[in-house]
Design a protein around this motif. Structure first.
Motif, PDB file in Angstrom:
ATOM      1  N   ILE A 280      -7.735   2.722   5.739  1.00 56.97           N
ATOM      2  CA  ILE A 280      -6.976   1.527   5.365  1.00 56.97           C
ATOM      3  C   ILE A 280      -7.885   0.480   4.739  1.00 56.97           C
ATOM      4  O   ILE A 280      -7.522  -0.172   3.743  1.00 56.97           O
ATOM      5  N   SER A 281      -9.058   0.291   5.301  1.00 60.74           N
ATOM      6  CA  SER A 281      -9.976  -0.717   4.778  1.00 60.74           C
ATOM      7  C   SER A 281     -10.366  -0.420   3.335  1.00 60.74           C
ATOM      8  O   SER A 281     -10.438  -1.338   2.498  1.00 60.74           O
ATOM      9  N   ILE A 282     -10.611   0.842   3.048  1.00 57.12           N
ATOM     10  CA  ILE A 282     -10.945   1.212   1.666  1.00 57.12           C
ATOM     11  C   ILE A 282      -9.759   0.948   0.751  1.00 57.12           C
ATOM     12  O   ILE A 282      -9.897   0.356  -0.335  1.00 57.12           O
TER      13      ILE A 282
ATOM     14  N   ILE B 257       0.855  -1.183   0.000  1.00 56.58           N
ATOM     15  CA  ILE B 257       0.000   0.000   0.000  1.00 56.58           C
ATOM     16  C   ILE B 257       0.893   1.235   0.000  1.00 56.58           C
ATOM     17  O   ILE B 257       1.753   1.391   0.876  1.00 56.58           O
ATOM     18  N   SER B 258       0.700   2.117  -0.975  1.00 62.55           N
ATOM     19  CA  SER B 258       1.485   3.351  -1.045  1.00 62.55           C
ATOM     20  C   SER B 258       0.694   4.498  -0.441  1.00 62.55           C
ATOM     21  O   SER B 258      -0.507   4.651  -0.694  1.00 62.55           O
TER      22      SER B 258
ATOM     23  N   ARG C 108      -9.535  -1.879  -2.293  1.00 64.87           N
ATOM     24  CA  ARG C 108      -9.298  -1.462  -3.676  1.00 64.87           C
ATOM     25  C   ARG C 108      -8.067  -2.145  -4.269  1.00 64.87           C
ATOM     26  O   ARG C 108      -7.980  -2.356  -5.483  1.00 64.87           O
ATOM     27  N   ALA C 109      -7.109  -2.475  -3.397  1.00 63.57           N
ATOM     28  CA  ALA C 109      -5.867  -3.118  -3.853  1.00 63.57           C
ATOM     29  C   ALA C 109      -5.974  -4.643  -3.865  1.00 63.57           C
ATOM     30  O   ALA C 109      -4.992  -5.329  -4.180  1.00 63.57           O
ATOM     31  N   GLY C 110      -7.128  -5.177  -3.498  1.00 53.52           N
ATOM     32  CA  GLY C 110      -7.311  -6.617  -3.481  1.00 53.52           C
ATOM     33  C   GLY C 110      -6.673  -7.301  -2.294  1.00 53.52           C
ATOM     34  O   GLY C 110      -6.371  -8.505  -2.344  1.00 53.52           O
ATOM     35  N   LEU C 111      -6.486  -6.561  -1.200  1.00 52.21           N
ATOM     36  CA  LEU C 111      -5.877  -7.100   0.009  1.00 52.21           C
ATOM     37  C   LEU C 111      -6.915  -7.176   1.123  1.00 52.21           C
ATOM     38  O   LEU C 111      -7.932  -6.482   1.094  1.00 52.21           O
ATOM     39  N   SER C 112      -6.629  -8.009   2.118  1.00 49.55           N
ATOM     40  CA  SER C 112      -7.517  -8.159   3.267  1.00 49.55           C
ATOM     41  C   SER C 112      -6.860  -7.538   4.489  1.00 49.55           C
ATOM     42  O   SER C 112      -5.717  -7.867   4.820  1.00 49.55           O
TER      43      SER C 112
ATOM     44  N   MET D 239     -10.476   7.133  -4.394  1.00 52.40           N
ATOM     45  CA  MET D 239      -9.277   7.000  -3.571  1.00 52.40           C
ATOM     46  C   MET D 239      -9.516   7.582  -2.182  1.00 52.40           C
ATOM     47  O   MET D 239     -10.056   8.671  -2.046  1.00 52.40           O
ATOM     48  N   PRO D 240      -9.089   6.896  -1.113  1.00 58.84           N
ATOM     49  CA  PRO D 240      -9.209   7.469   0.231  1.00 58.84           C
ATOM     50  C   PRO D 240      -8.193   8.584   0.437  1.00 58.84           C
ATOM     51  O   PRO D 240      -7.016   8.439   0.077  1.00 58.84           O
ATOM     52  N   LEU D 241      -8.657   9.678   1.006  1.00 59.83           N
ATOM     53  CA  LEU D 241      -7.824  10.862   1.214  1.00 59.83           C
ATOM     54  C   LEU D 241      -8.198  11.496   2.534  1.00 59.83           C
ATOM     55  O   LEU D 241      -9.388  11.559   2.881  1.00 59.83           O
ATOM     56  N   LEU D 242      -7.196  11.959   3.269  1.00 62.58           N
ATOM     57  CA  LEU D 242      -7.413  12.669   4.534  1.00 62.58           C
ATOM     58  C   LEU D 242      -6.734  14.021   4.459  1.00 62.58           C
ATOM     59  O   LEU D 242      -5.521  14.106   4.213  1.00 62.58           O
TER      60      LEU D 242
END
Length: 239
Positions: free
Chosen positions: A201-203, A2-3, A207-211, A85-88
């Motif tokens: 992180i969950s989003i 995750i980047s 999106r990246a196909g990870l759990s 994309m998640p953004l804060l």
């Protein structure tokens, strides 16, 4: 992998906002997921689409300095947010990603247009040591420190409602567009409120196909965050 891209860390990380990236990195590490930190400063080329974007806060003078660069990268940022994309974005960063800012002295800055907000940064400074905001993610607690009033435009939704403190206008707090969140909550906000970190992180991981799943080590850290929120002041319904 995750980047995590942090925008303008040389200008907008004056209140410990880089701690938000550290929290994301640590929570991913504890879940067994590798991460990579990226940074964008004025004049840099944006990296290929990251998984999470963060931007911190800073003085009005920094927002003015960043005006040209934010205009240059605004179309890309808008396309990322449109894509989910998640953004804060925290305080000054939220303002810079809005539509427009009025600075002290009357100067204006055109923002990236990610958020439908206008900010008047000529207002008296507000410092709330127990800033409490109710959101659909739960009750968030932190600190606010800004001299601004933010107005939502074009039917834009707030991130939450103010329980104690000022936020946008003593009623609404922050802004929420797709998976992009803007807030005045500092502390830093993700260290104080792990529920928000896990939301981002969950989003990103989905999106990246990870759990992504939290562990007992997350629980230990979260207990410390809960105690820090308790020490700031009463916060019923604290999650």
């Amino acid at each position: 992998m995750i980047s995590i891209l942090e925008l303008y860390p040389e200008h907008l990380a004056v209140n410990g906002d880089m701690g938000n990236v550290l929290v994301l990195e640590k929570r991913l590490e504890l879940a067994g997921i590798a991460s990579r930190r990226l940074a964008h400063n004025p004049g840099d080329a944006l990296p290929e689409k990251p998984d999470i974007v963060t931007i911190g806060t800073g003085p009005a003078s920094a927002l003015q300095v960043l005006a040209d660069d934010i205009a240059r990268i605004a179309p890309t940022l808008r396309s990322w947010v449109d894509d989910g994309m998640p953004l804060l974005a925290v305080t000054g960063g939220m303002q810079l990603l809005g539509s427009a800012i009025t600075l002290p002295g009357g100067a204006g800055v055109t923002g990236a247009g990610v958020f439908g907000i206008h900010t008047d940064a000529t207002q008296p400074r507000v410092v709330t040591n127990c800033f409490v905001v109710d959101t659909i993610l739960g009750r968030l607690v932190g600190i606010e420190n800004h001299g601004s009033r933010t107005t939502l435009t074009d039917g834009t939704a707030p991130f939450g409602t103010v329980s104690t403190g000022t936020g946008n206008d003593s009623r609404s707090e922050g802004v929420w567009v797709n998976n992009a969140i803007g807030t005045h909550v500092q502390g830093p906000v993700l260290a104080m409120n792990p529920v928000l970190a896990d939301h981002l992180i969950s989003i990103a991981t989905k999106r990246a196909g990870l759990s992504y799943a939290t562990t007992a080590e997350h629980d230990t850290i979260d207990a410390l965050a809960a105690e820090a929120r308790r020490l700031l002041g009463p916060a019923p319904q604290d999650g």
